[in-house]
Motif scaffolding. Structure first.
Motif, short mmCIF file in Angstrom:
data_model
loop_
_atom_site.label_atom_id
_atom_site.label_comp_id
_atom_site.label_asym_id
_atom_site.label_seq_id
_atom_site.Cartn_x
_atom_site.Cartn_y
_atom_site.Cartn_z
N PHE A 77 0.82 -1.21 0.00
CA PHE A 77 0.00 0.00 0.00
C PHE A 77 0.85 1.27 0.00
CE2 PHE A 77 -2.96 -3.13 1.85
CZ PHE A 77 -4.02 -2.97 0.96
N GLY A 78 2.16 1.12 0.22
CA GLY A 78 3.05 2.27 0.18
C GLY A 78 2.81 3.27 1.28
N GLN A 79 2.53 2.77 2.48
CA GLN A 79 2.24 3.65 3.61
C GLN A 79 3.10 3.28 4.82
OE1 GLN A 79 -1.96 3.04 4.15
NE2 GLN A 79 -2.53 4.39 2.46
N VAL A 80 3.38 4.29 5.62
CA VAL A 80 4.03 4.07 6.91
C VAL A 80 3.02 4.40 8.00
CG1 VAL A 80 6.35 4.57 6.03
CG2 VAL A 80 4.98 6.44 6.98
N PRO A 81 3.23 3.80 9.18
CA PRO A 81 4.35 2.95 9.61
C PRO A 81 4.12 1.48 9.29
CG PRO A 81 2.91 3.36 11.46
CD PRO A 81 2.33 4.14 10.31
N VAL A 82 5.23 0.74 9.40
CA VAL A 82 5.20 -0.72 9.35
C VAL A 82 5.99 -1.22 10.55
CG1 VAL A 82 5.82 -2.80 8.07
CG2 VAL A 82 5.06 -0.76 6.83
N LEU A 83 5.46 -2.18 11.26
CA LEU A 83 6.16 -2.80 12.39
C LEU A 83 6.60 -4.20 12.00
CD1 LEU A 83 5.37 -2.89 16.15
CD2 LEU A 83 5.42 -5.06 14.91
N LEU A 84 7.85 -4.51 12.28
CA LEU A 84 8.35 -5.86 12.12
C LEU A 84 8.74 -6.40 13.49
CD1 LEU A 84 10.66 -5.66 8.95
CD2 LEU A 84 8.26 -6.32 9.08
N ASP A 85 8.21 -7.56 13.82
CA ASP A 85 8.54 -8.25 15.07
C ASP A 85 8.84 -9.69 14.71
OD1 ASP A 85 8.87 -8.99 17.70
OD2 ASP A 85 6.72 -9.14 18.12
N GLY A 86 10.13 -9.95 14.46
CA GLY A 86 10.50 -11.27 13.97
C GLY A 86 9.89 -11.51 12.61
N HIS A 87 9.07 -12.56 12.49
CA HIS A 87 8.43 -12.87 11.22
C HIS A 87 7.08 -12.17 11.07
CE1 HIS A 87 11.46 -15.80 10.22
NE2 HIS A 87 11.27 -16.43 11.38
N LEU A 88 6.66 -11.46 12.12
CA LEU A 88 5.37 -10.77 12.07
C LEU A 88 5.53 -9.38 11.48
CD1 LEU A 88 2.33 -10.64 12.89
CD2 LEU A 88 3.10 -9.65 15.05
N LYS A 89 4.67 -9.06 10.53
CA LYS A 89 4.67 -7.72 9.93
C LYS A 89 3.28 -7.13 10.07
CE LYS A 89 4.45 -7.38 5.45
NZ LYS A 89 4.86 -7.47 4.02
N LEU A 90 3.22 -5.91 10.58
CA LEU A 90 1.94 -5.22 10.75
C LEU A 90 1.98 -3.85 10.10
CD1 LEU A 90 1.06 -5.94 14.50
CD2 LEU A 90 0.03 -7.00 12.49
N THR A 91 0.88 -3.48 9.46
CA THR A 91 0.69 -2.13 8.96
C THR A 91 -0.54 -1.54 9.64
OG1 THR A 91 -0.74 -2.81 7.12
CG2 THR A 91 1.65 -2.84 6.72
N GLU A 92 -0.81 -0.28 9.37
CA GLU A 92 -1.92 0.48 9.97
C GLU A 92 -1.61 0.84 11.42
OE1 GLU A 92 -4.33 1.78 8.28
OE2 GLU A 92 -3.83 0.71 6.44
N SER A 93 -1.49 2.14 11.67
CA SER A 93 -0.99 2.61 12.96
C SER A 93 -1.87 2.20 14.13
CB SER A 93 -0.83 4.14 12.93
OG SER A 93 -2.08 4.79 12.74
N ARG A 94 -3.18 2.17 13.94
CA ARG A 94 -4.04 1.80 15.06
C ARG A 94 -3.90 0.32 15.39
NH1 ARG A 94 -6.30 5.61 12.00
NH2 ARG A 94 -7.23 7.47 12.98
N ALA A 95 -3.80 -0.52 14.36
CA ALA A 95 -3.61 -1.95 14.59
C ALA A 95 -2.28 -2.22 15.27
CB ALA A 95 -3.69 -2.71 13.27
N ILE A 96 -1.23 -1.52 14.83
CA ILE A 96 0.09 -1.67 15.45
C ILE A 96 0.03 -1.24 16.91
CG2 ILE A 96 2.47 -0.81 15.44
CD1 ILE A 96 2.17 -0.48 12.37
N SER A 97 -0.64 -0.12 17.17
CA SER A 97 -0.75 0.39 18.54
C SER A 97 -1.44 -0.61 19.45
CB SER A 97 -1.53 1.71 18.54
OG SER A 97 -0.85 2.71 17.80
#
Length: 244
Positions: A79-99
């Motif tokens: 989607f070409g958006q930040v932020p992205v969180l990487l935690d080992g093999h887990l990748k999350l996008t969308e700031s509210r979901a990451i929070s």
């Protein structure tokens, strides 16, 4: 229920179902965060990290140079958006979901941003997170884009859009004003994720003429001043803290 609301509901349910045991970070330096230190969505995630006292490893994606459109980043987030969180093999996008993931993974650490044990409290907290997403965010984001983001990119503010959008935000803030007559914060008398989610747009709007719609409502004004003064938020907005 719309698909977007259903998706948020599912995300919240999954986050709240996570084990009570705190997670171990996959990296000693903390989560890897792809972001930009002037990005409102990046600020939201950084605020949660600072409230929880968690380390992170910042990886800059320069939005002003269009780095979010580079194939190397699109392979991380199509989607070409930040932020992205990487935690080992887990990748999350969308700031509210990451929070919500960070809070659920580290619920016993730092500021308690959600009450995971008491459904009578988590219900209002969840409700006000929905209200931020579906009522406050649309007009606030439009006003932020027109008055703060456009000038940064050399574009002219469309004041017709501003004048049409401000009354929509004011209707939301009128409801907030009534709520904040009875409560120190939105969901309760305790600072929660519901308050934190509002901060990115407020930060930008308080440097525009739209700040008057907050200041003209005494309880909203008091609430804004208090949440903006939090040390974690000040650090989240500080580019020096990002570049370290």
């Amino acid at each position: 229920m719309s698909f977007s609301r259903l998706l948020v509901t599912f995300s919240l349910m999954m986050m709240m179902a996570i084990s009570n045991e705190p997670f171990a970070l996959a990296h000693e330096e903390g989560y890897k965060i792809y972001g930009f230190p002037y990005s409102a969505s990046t600020w939201r995630v950084l605020a949660v990290l600072h409230e929880k006292g968690l380390p992170y490893y910042p990886i800059t994606v320069n939005l002003r140079n269009g780095e979010q459109k580079n194939p190397s980043f699109l392979s991380i987030n199509p989607f070409g958006q930040v932020p992205v969180l990487l935690d080992g093999h887990l990748k999350l996008t969308e700031s509210r979901a990451i929070s919500l993931y960070i809070e659920s993974a580290h619920r016993s650490r730092g500021t308690k941003l959600l009450n995971h044990e008491n459904h009578n409290e988590v219900g209002p907290e969840t409700m006000w997170m929905y209200i931020e997403s579906f009522e406050f965010d649309p007009p606030a984001t439009m006003l932020t884009f027109e008055q703060a983001i456009k000038p940064l990119t050399g574009l002219k503010t469309d004041y017709k859009v501003v004048n049409e959008t401000e009354p929509k935000l004011e209707k939301v803030l009128d409801i907030y004003e009534e709520r904040l007559k009875k409560s120190r914060f939105l969901a309760s008398n305790r600072f929660t994720m519901a308050d934190l989610f509002h901060l990115p747009n407020i930060q930008y709007l308080m440097n525009t003429t739209t700040k008057r719609v907050f200041e003209n409502r005494p309880n909203v004004h008091r609430w804004v001043a208090e949440i903006m003064a939090r040390p974690a938020w000040k650090k989240a907005c500080d580019p020096n803290a990002w570049y370290g």
